[in-house]
Design a protein around this motif. Structure first.
Motif, PDB file in Angstrom:
ATOM      1  N   THR A  85      50.110  -6.570 -50.202  1.00 19.04           N
ATOM      2  CA  THR A  85      48.499  -6.286 -50.286  1.00 19.04           C
ATOM      3  C   THR A  85      47.846  -7.741 -50.641  1.00 19.04           C
ATOM      4  O   THR A  85      46.916  -8.184 -50.074  1.00 19.04           O
ATOM      5  CB  THR A  85      48.169  -5.236 -51.504  1.00 19.04           C
ATOM      6  N   LYS A  86      48.441  -8.356 -51.605  1.00 24.51           N
ATOM      7  CA  LYS A  86      48.036  -9.816 -51.961  1.00 24.51           C
ATOM      8  C   LYS A  86      47.950 -10.793 -50.865  1.00 24.51           C
ATOM      9  O   LYS A  86      47.215 -11.399 -50.499  1.00 24.51           O
ATOM     10  CB  LYS A  86      48.859 -10.313 -53.034  1.00 24.51           C
ATOM     11  N   TYR A  87      49.335 -10.615 -49.970  1.00 25.35           N
ATOM     12  CA  TYR A  87      49.246 -11.315 -48.833  1.00 25.35           C
ATOM     13  C   TYR A  87      48.440 -11.190 -47.840  1.00 25.35           C
ATOM     14  O   TYR A  87      47.833 -12.159 -47.216  1.00 25.35           O
ATOM     15  CB  TYR A  87      50.854 -11.288 -48.154  1.00 25.35           C
ATOM     16  N   MET A  88      47.809  -9.909 -47.618  1.00 25.75           N
ATOM     17  CA  MET A  88      46.782  -9.483 -46.378  1.00 25.75           C
ATOM     18  C   MET A  88      45.316  -9.842 -47.266  1.00 25.75           C
ATOM     19  O   MET A  88      44.508  -9.694 -46.195  1.00 25.75           O
ATOM     20  CB  MET A  88      47.174  -8.467 -46.227  1.00 25.75           C
ATOM     21  N   ALA A  89      45.240  -9.962 -48.362  1.00 25.74           N
ATOM     22  CA  ALA A  89      43.869  -9.738 -49.066  1.00 25.74           C
ATOM     23  C   ALA A  89      42.872 -10.636 -48.209  1.00 25.74           C
ATOM     24  O   ALA A  89      41.692 -10.174 -48.020  1.00 25.74           O
ATOM     25  CB  ALA A  89      43.777  -9.832 -50.546  1.00 25.74           C
ATOM     26  N   ASP A  90      43.036 -11.901 -48.038  1.00 30.30           N
ATOM     27  CA  ASP A  90      42.287 -12.759 -47.392  1.00 30.30           C
ATOM     28  C   ASP A  90      42.369 -12.881 -45.921  1.00 30.30           C
ATOM     29  O   ASP A  90      41.377 -13.564 -45.378  1.00 30.30           O
ATOM     30  CB  ASP A  90      42.507 -14.227 -47.842  1.00 30.30           C
ATOM     31  N   LYS A  91      42.968 -11.833 -45.497  1.00 32.51           N
ATOM     32  CA  LYS A  91      42.951 -11.834 -44.010  1.00 32.51           C
ATOM     33  C   LYS A  91      42.089 -10.510 -43.566  1.00 32.51           C
ATOM     34  O   LYS A  91      41.997 -10.232 -42.307  1.00 32.51           O
ATOM     35  CB  LYS A  91      44.251 -11.686 -43.509  1.00 32.51           C
ATOM     36  N   ALA A  92      42.040  -9.635 -44.365  1.00 28.15           N
ATOM     37  CA  ALA A  92      41.494  -8.298 -43.979  1.00 28.15           C
ATOM     38  C   ALA A  92      40.208  -7.987 -44.363  1.00 28.15           C
ATOM     39  O   ALA A  92      39.813  -8.435 -45.560  1.00 28.15           O
ATOM     40  CB  ALA A  92      42.623  -7.068 -44.555  1.00 28.15           C
ATOM     41  N   LYS A  93      39.581  -6.691 -44.053  1.00 26.86           N
ATOM     42  CA  LYS A  93      38.102  -6.644 -44.799  1.00 26.86           C
ATOM     43  C   LYS A  93      38.462  -5.707 -46.006  1.00 26.86           C
ATOM     44  O   LYS A  93      37.942  -5.972 -47.024  1.00 26.86           O
ATOM     45  CB  LYS A  93      37.318  -5.601 -43.813  1.00 26.86           C
ATOM     46  N   PHE A  94      39.190  -4.834 -46.156  1.00 31.15           N
ATOM     47  CA  PHE A  94      39.419  -3.849 -47.117  1.00 31.15           C
ATOM     48  C   PHE A  94      40.843  -3.287 -47.196  1.00 31.15           C
ATOM     49  O   PHE A  94      41.423  -2.780 -46.054  1.00 31.15           O
ATOM     50  CB  PHE A  94      38.325  -2.558 -47.241  1.00 31.15           C
ATOM     51  N   ILE A  95      41.612  -3.080 -48.358  1.00 31.30           N
ATOM     52  CA  ILE A  95      43.101  -2.828 -48.259  1.00 31.30           C
ATOM     53  C   ILE A  95      43.093  -1.429 -49.120  1.00 31.30           C
ATOM     54  O   ILE A  95      42.912  -1.738 -50.503  1.00 31.30           O
ATOM     55  CB  ILE A  95      43.742  -3.553 -48.589  1.00 31.30           C
ATOM     56  N   GLU A  96      43.698  -0.328 -48.790  1.00 27.94           N
ATOM     57  CA  GLU A  96      43.989   0.825 -49.625  1.00 27.94           C
ATOM     58  C   GLU A  96      45.370   0.592 -49.707  1.00 27.94           C
ATOM     59  O   GLU A  96      46.393   0.785 -48.830  1.00 27.94           O
ATOM     60  CB  GLU A  96      43.686   2.085 -48.902  1.00 27.94           C
ATOM     61  N   ALA A  97      45.911   0.388 -51.045  1.00 29.52           N
ATOM     62  CA  ALA A  97      47.386   0.161 -51.251  1.00 29.52           C
ATOM     63  C   ALA A  97      47.946   1.559 -51.933  1.00 29.52           C
ATOM     64  O   ALA A  97      47.134   1.895 -53.075  1.00 29.52           O
ATOM     65  CB  ALA A  97      47.415  -0.893 -52.138  1.00 29.52           C
ATOM     66  N   VAL A  98      48.851   2.265 -51.463  1.00 25.62           N
ATOM     67  CA  VAL A  98      49.428   3.457 -52.177  1.00 25.62           C
ATOM     68  C   VAL A  98      50.646   3.527 -52.360  1.00 25.62           C
ATOM     69  O   VAL A  98      51.302   3.041 -51.678  1.00 25.62           O
ATOM     70  CB  VAL A  98      48.956   4.467 -50.998  1.00 25.62           C
ATOM     71  N   ASP A  99      51.053   3.988 -53.401  1.00 23.92           N
ATOM     72  CA  ASP A  99      52.443   4.134 -53.920  1.00 23.92           C
ATOM     73  C   ASP A  99      52.431   5.202 -54.893  1.00 23.92           C
ATOM     74  O   ASP A  99      51.640   5.424 -55.794  1.00 23.92           O
ATOM     75  CB  ASP A  99      52.868   2.775 -54.538  1.00 23.92           C
TER      76      ASP A  99
END
Ligand SMILES: C[S@@+](CC[C@H](N)C(=O)[O-])C[C@H]1O[C@@H](n2cnc3c(N)ncnc32)[C@H](O)[C@@H]1O
Length: 299
Positions: A85-99
């Motif tokens: 999620t951290k890796y993608m944060a500056d590449k995406a609009k919004f991230i829903e991280a689920v676990d």
């Protein structure tokens, strides 16, 4: 951020972030494995920016801006410590991280500063978002720890929009390896069956010993082989993948490999069949480690 489709059981405030908690489900989930990961990620809750970038570049080698970009709504299922999620944060609009594990709380604490990310506690069968709502879905190193991986893939990919892309990493069935490699590996599986039943703190200690006495010697042999053997022959040495990895990643992966009760492995052919059954096409397997990670498009 997207609207939740079911009401949460409760929520926890972690630093500035609220983590909403949903029932993780009971059918297609191995609760012992989830608990083991909760404990694991409390220990490995922070990877350095460099570790995340280096390892992330390997998983995302087949992803371009066409699939993941500033307009993308992303779902990271089985986010664990939240490193991808951290890796993608500056590449995406919004991230829903689920676990489903306690890991989401350490992830929310570690990445409290990411304004375009929300952490949610739920399982693959209880992802609390509408079907067909994400542009990009990832699940890296997760679905092989679930009893019915094919069914889990279907549940997950229902959340992806038609035309959206998914990046999935599943442990490979050593289908590109020779007899000796498979033999060594099968011996290590016997060891895993024993180690994974140990109480957590002892398990961690034993896995550290395995990292020192199995991983490090093989890494040394691989490095030596790179110098003395011609061409790419050194790539055939077990654990060569770790030749440039940090001690933190080696320890974490040794704990993953030997400490997890449920682990399954899949060949390229099996993954292709499961992905197609989940409505995916245009599969693109990376030829690079970690095996197998695959990018596909929803029909
Ligand atoms: C090996 S960890 C990978 C974490 C993360 N993707 C990474 O690579 O750093 C596997 C994760 O899968 C999660 N998991 C296990 N069963 C699950 C399920 N039924 N639904 C969703 N996630 C699950 C665990 O809680 C754990 O955090």
């Amino acid at each position: 951020m997207l609207k939740y489709t079911t009401s949460e059981l409760n929520k926890k405030k972690i630093s500035e972030k609220e983590v909403f908690c949903f029932n993780p489900g009971t059918e297609n989930i191995d609760l012992e494995t989830v608990e083991s990961f909760g404990e694991e990620w409390l220990k490995f809750d922070e990877f350095s920016a460099e570790e995340i970038k280096n390892a992330g570049d390997q998983y995302f080698d087949i992803v371009t801006e066409k699939e993941l970009n500033k307009a993308s709504y992303v779902l990271d299922l089985g986010c664990g410590s939240g490193r991808w999620t951290k890796y993608m944060a500056d590449k995406a609009k919004f991230i829903e991280a689920v676990d489903p594990s306690e890991a989401v709380f350490s992830a929310a604490r570690a990445y409290n500063d990411l304004s375009n990310v929300r952490f949610t506690q739920a399982g693959v069968d209880t992802i609390p978002f509408e079907d067909n709502s994400f542009d990009f879905v990832i699940s890296l190193g997760v679905l092989h720890h679930i009893p019915d991986t094919g069914k889990a893939l279907k549940s997950l990919l229902r959340k992806l929009k038609s035309g959206g892309h998914a990046l999935i990493y599943l442990y490979y069935a050593l289908d590109n390896r020779g007899f000796l490699y498979k033999l060594i590996f099968n011996l290590s599986t016997v060891l895993r069956r024993v180690v994974s039943t140990l109480p957590h703190s002892f398990k961690q200690f034993v896995c550290d010993l395995l990292a020192i006495f199995i991983y490090l010697p093989f890494i040394g042999i691989a490095k030596l082989a790179k110098i003395i053997l011609p061409g790419n022959l050194y790539m055939k040495i077990p654990l060569v993948y770790y030749r440039d990895k940090s001690w933190n990643i080696i320890r974490n992966d040794a704990l993953d490999r030997f400490g997890t009760p449920l682990e399954q492995r899949f060949s390229k052919k099996q993954i292709t069949e499961m992905m197609e059954a989940a409505g995916m096409g245009q599969l693109q397997f990376s030829e690079n480690e970690p095996y197998w990670h695959v990018l596909a498009k929803k029909k």
